[in-house]
Design an enzyme around this catalytic site. Structure first.
Site: not given
Lengths: 305, 305
Positions: B62, B66-67, B142, B210, B269
């Protein structure tokens, strides 16, 4: 007044373990000015205890990834920290579009105002001014829109020479003296210099980002206390530079320092091929003795002393 | 056949020194599959000696920074390395626009083909398939389009039981046996199982990115050998999750592992508030004993053994 530079990263584009791409921080009187923001800059700021909330101005020299890919993460983290103070961002046009796409797809609505100020590299312009400093662009020659940044200290109010001050001098006249004015007191005309201390010389820092050797900016760099100039290669690779990488050698950086009569030169943006950076330092010092290497985590005073 | 997972980063969005946001690598028979690519991933790949040129497929769950914020740097470095093999990139729509803006303003024309395959999180779809594995999306919950990824090993040709093989069996019949067929030889019908070894069980890895607690994906995770599930918080912060962070607790991750009858759970995570991650591990183990922490640089086998 503190005026100093901290290096957060000084390697060129190729990634390497335990070293970082370009980012540095100018500290003027505890206000932090971030210059370039390569990947990993937010962690480097944490590592050297430079707090995000003391940064209000961010300057991005150009849109090659090794100079700005840490910006989205930093701006997002400032948002997560619930920052409310504005950030002023100075960069070539296009970064606004990249940031807007990022915020749109991550569904982020920043908690703080982000002001985007774009520049080109046609000529030097004033980017910002406050009571402490001015910041101008320094046009580079790098194949894409690219500028360095010139930080100049502004004149301060004069300090009174207390030993010579008449004890009954009224406050309005003292304030006039601090502004540099001559005064008329008890029937006498008094020159400002008689009652004030000589002002300290105004300090300046020039950041010359990625660039081919060019003398077009030398007039802007005259007498700066500290000059950062990229020095990607040694002389034996000068022919590589001519093939269109738009970078400089250490010796070329030193030539710029010499011609602009800078007080001190700091070289950076090192190609990862150099395990020992002293070869770059030695080549620069042959031309300009007062040269040092940009070392991550190290802080350099911006002054003539 | 190697089938293993290496963790490159397992913290959540807030930056922290010496830890990294989400990124991990599935190694199947020395082909590397990169899952998520937080800031700093390219350096983590270098640090753990996972060579860029063994990666041909990149999966982004996504578009929270941070991804994926390490992706532009990694793709640029692959370009600087003069890569020519294609990269297949699987991500939610929007990343293509972000990448195009980045490449346009840095004047980059990649040396290699980059194929962009978008997905949504409406239902599980097949993203890719080769002779070794299939990869399907695992829809998450999410707040923005978000999927995990299910890696399933494909059936291999059977191994012949050499001790029982008639010495004069013609090669075409041996090949038929390896494909799982029964054969007719010297007037006798021979069942495949009489001359072949039992196939090894097919292995599977599920990455649950997430997500808020949701059972919508459990049918996809049945019996997987290794399940990664985010575990941002401990139970005492469960109310925070209800306030719209769309994350899970360690205990919720364990519940998913238990309900899907996974063989082993790996949690990650982690919120940076937990200096000692064992509090998260303990909460998960209460529900699902075979739980381990995602530790940077550590490699986990994907198998029932």
């Amino acid at each position: 007044m503190t005026f100093e530079l901290t290096i957060l990263g000084a390697t060129s584009a190729t990634p390497i373990v335990d070293k970082h791409p370009t980012a540095q921080v100018v500290n003027y009187n505890d206000q932090l000015y971030l210059i370039d923001c390569g990947e990993g800059t937010q962690v480097q700021l944490l590592r050297y205890d430079l707090r995000f909330n003391r940064i209000n101005h961010i300057f991005i020299s150009h849109l090659h990834g090794d100079h700005y890919l840490g910006l989205m993460g930093l701006l997002s983290s400032m948002h997560l920290q619930k920052r409310t103070n504005p950030i002023h961002l100075y960069a070539p046009k296009g970064l606004d579009e990249i940031l807007l796409a990022h915020f749109r797809y991550s569904h982020s609505v920043l908690h703080y105002p982000l002001f985007f100020h774009s520049f080109d590299d046609e000529e030097s312009v004033l980017l910002m001014e406050n009571e402490d400093i001015t910041v101008h662009t320094i046009p580079m020659h790098h194949g894409i829109t690219c500028c360095g940044f010139l930080f100049r200290e502004k004149p301060k109010k004069l300090n009174i020479n207390k030993e010579k001050l008449p004890p009954n001098l009224p406050i309005p006249l003292i304030l006039a003296l601090k502004e540099g004015e001559d005064i008329f007191f008890e029937g006498k005309y008094i020159h400002n210099q008689e009652l004030t201390l000589s002002p300290k010389p105004l300090r300046a820092y020039a950041y010359c980002s990625d660039t081919k050797y060019t003398e077009r900016m030398i007039h802007l760099l005259k007498e700066v206390d500290l000059l950062y100039h990229e020095a990607t290669f040694t002389e034996d690779l000068a022919n590589k530079i001519d093939e269109g990488t738009y970078h400089s050698t250490a010796k070329q950086a030193a030539k710029i320092a010499k011609k602009s009569n800078a007080k001190k030169l700091i070289i950076g943006h090192f190609s990862v091929r150099y395990g020992d950076l002293n070869i770059l330092l030695a080549e620069a010092k042959e031309v300009f003795f007062h040269t040092v290497l940009a070392i991550e985590g190290q802080t350099y005073p911006i002054s003539d002393e």
